[in-house]
Scaffold this motif. Sequence first.
Motif, PDB file in Angstrom:
ATOM      1  N   PRO A   1      20.616  58.313 100.627  1.00 32.26           N
ATOM      2  CA  PRO A   1      20.618  60.327 101.623  1.00 32.26           C
ATOM      3  C   PRO A   1      19.608  60.734 102.071  1.00 32.26           C
ATOM      4  O   PRO A   1      18.087  60.680 101.029  1.00 32.26           O
ATOM      5  N   GLY A   2      19.011  60.920 102.300  1.00 31.27           N
ATOM      6  CA  GLY A   2      18.361  62.319 102.737  1.00 31.27           C
ATOM      7  C   GLY A   2      17.744  62.313 104.303  1.00 31.27           C
ATOM      8  O   GLY A   2      18.681  62.255 105.278  1.00 31.27           O
ATOM      9  N   THR A   3      17.170  63.884 103.938  1.00 24.82           N
ATOM     10  CA  THR A   3      16.833  64.451 105.421  1.00 24.82           C
ATOM     11  C   THR A   3      15.140  63.644 106.120  1.00 24.82           C
ATOM     12  O   THR A   3      15.311  64.128 107.125  1.00 24.82           O
ATOM     13  N   GLY A   4      14.451  63.319 105.468  1.00 22.77           N
ATOM     14  CA  GLY A   4      13.498  63.307 105.453  1.00 22.77           C
ATOM     15  C   GLY A   4      12.599  63.629 105.394  1.00 22.77           C
ATOM     16  O   GLY A   4      11.640  64.026 106.070  1.00 22.77           O
ATOM     17  N   LEU A   5      12.497  65.257 104.414  1.00 21.76           N
ATOM     18  CA  LEU A   5      11.619  66.474 104.566  1.00 21.76           C
ATOM     19  C   LEU A   5      11.409  66.354 103.061  1.00 21.76           C
ATOM     20  O   LEU A   5      10.059  67.237 102.931  1.00 21.76           O
ATOM     21  N   GLY A   6      11.310  65.926 102.209  1.00 25.07           N
ATOM     22  CA  GLY A   6      11.212  65.621 100.555  1.00 25.07           C
ATOM     23  C   GLY A   6       9.597  66.036 100.479  1.00 25.07           C
ATOM     24  O   GLY A   6       8.866  66.299 100.668  1.00 25.07           O
ATOM     25  N   MET A   7       9.202  64.500 101.101  1.00 26.39           N
ATOM     26  CA  MET A   7       7.509  64.531 101.885  1.00 26.39           C
ATOM     27  C   MET A   7       6.572  65.407 102.078  1.00 26.39           C
ATOM     28  O   MET A   7       5.583  65.201 101.298  1.00 26.39           O
ATOM     29  N   SER A   8       6.918  66.380 102.950  1.00 23.74           N
ATOM     30  CA  SER A   8       6.183  66.440 103.577  1.00 23.74           C
ATOM     31  C   SER A   8       6.769  68.122 103.133  1.00 23.74           C
ATOM     32  O   SER A   8       5.590  69.113 102.821  1.00 23.74           O
TER      33      SER A   8
END
Length: 97
Positions: free
Chosen positions: A53-60
């Motif tokens: 799960p995730g949106t791909g925004l965490g590390m940015s």
Amino acid sequence: MPGNRHDHRRHVAGKWAHHGLYFGGNQFMGMSPEQLQRVFERFYRADASGHIPGTGLGMSIVKEIIEIMGGKVSVNSEPAMGTAVTILLPVVAVAEG
């Protein structure tokens, strides 16, 4: 990289506080060099299968916040080994009194 699943470390030296976070072990897949190059891109997901799960925004978001605070963030990773995230934050002197 240490062999445990979650290894949190903090070290203060001079003007920087070093915060290390390691994700390793059997359940963490690590990233290829190509994936690692894109880790701070918004909406980038190293695992496009949809199983994680995730949106791909965490590390940015992490990078943006750390840089606003005057710090630095870096990521090292090896496929099938795990990922280490290192955060450097400036040490701020607090006035007593």
